[in-house]
Design a protein around this motif. Structure first.
Motif: not given
Length: 283
Positions: A257-278
């Motif tokens: 299971x992973x947590x993805x934090x995304x931010x939107x700038x100028x109408x488009x998304x990118x990822x700020x952080x990601x973490x994965x755990x078995x």
């Protein structure tokens, strides 16, 4: 208590922000020692998300309180948490990513095998900070090493397009493609709790993993929980597994299971952080 736990004003944060981050951390650490699920959960926003050390997803402050109380009552021995290191980065003026290295102390030293790394994402509303998401992963060290490469060109798109590009980068074993979905200063905590910093650092270390440790597999999304924090921040908690082509079945023990934090700038998304755990189910 604060000194014993190694808690102080967060490096990288100044003034009231740093003091608030330290208070939130102390409240969580006090709640852990007191085995108080409600007190632990009170540091989260009402709709916060938490992924535990075993990959369970606890959703909402109420769900976090109930889930943590169950763990305290049945699986977590009386112990203290100790902060060993932290990395603080502002993604926006009212959004901060804090990656911490911690351990569990039952006597005076870190318990063997308890070293872990967690990503904490906090938002500020009306001058007050609270946790939006938290995820923890046990540290399983791998040898140091990177594959030197220039910083990948940024890729931005919809949340689904970003997920697909990451999955393609994984299957193609292309560290630059995988990393291109991240902001320039992003943070990634891997399956073994390695902390990768910046888009270039993510590309170089992921390429090292692809070349040396990760077999050719496909990623498969099994479930997704999407929550918007305002209109320009998204918390995406995904459950997935790995497929070994041509098989269409999940490889044994690959559920995570992973947590993805995304931010939107100028109408488009990118990822700020990601973490994965078995994912390791606990009764």
């Amino acid at each position: 208590m604060v000194m014993a736990l190694g808690i102080g004003t967060s490096a990288g944060a100044s003034g009231d922000d740093g003091a608030q981050f330290a208070r939130i951390l102390k409240q969580q650490y006090d709640a852990w020692y007191e085995e108080d699920g409600a007190k632990f959960a009170a540091t989260f926003t009402e709709n916060g998300d938490m992924v535990t050390f075993n990959g369970e997803h606890l959703s909402t402050r109420k769900g976090i309180a109930e889930g943590m109380q169950y763990y305290f009552d049945n699986h977590i021995p009386t112990s203290r948490l100790k902060l060993l290191d932290e990395h603080v980065r502002y993604a926006k003026r009212d959004l901060v990513v804090i990656v911490r290295l911690t351990c569990i102390v039952e006597a005076t030293d870190c318990r063997a095998g308890s070293l872990s790394r967690n990503t904490n994402v906090l938002s500020k509303k009306d001058g007050k900070w609270a946790q939006e998401s938290f995820q923890n992963t046990r540290v399983e060290p791998l040898p140091p090493g990177v594959v030197a490469m220039p910083e990948p060109k940024p890729y931005a798109g919809t949340i689904d397009q970003i997920r697909q590009r990451q999955e393609d980068g994984w299957y193609e074993e292309d560290g630059a493609k995988f990393a291109s979905t991240y902001t320039k200063d992003a943070d990634v905590v891997t399956f073994n709790a390695d902390h990768l910093k910046t888009r270039q650092g993510i590309a170089e270390r992921m390429q090292f993993y692809f070349d040396n440790y990760i077999d050719k597999t496909r990623l498969k999304t099994l479930g997704e929980h999407v929550r918007y924090v305002g209109k320009d921040v998204a918390v995406v908690v995904r459950t997935g597994c790995q497929l070994v082509p041509p098989s269409t079945e999940c490889r044994p023990d690959s559920l995570s299971r992973n947590t993805n934090i995304l931010v939107r700038r100028h109408g488009e998304w990118q990822q700020e952080s990601f973490q994965n755990t078995r994912y390791v189910p606990i009764p």
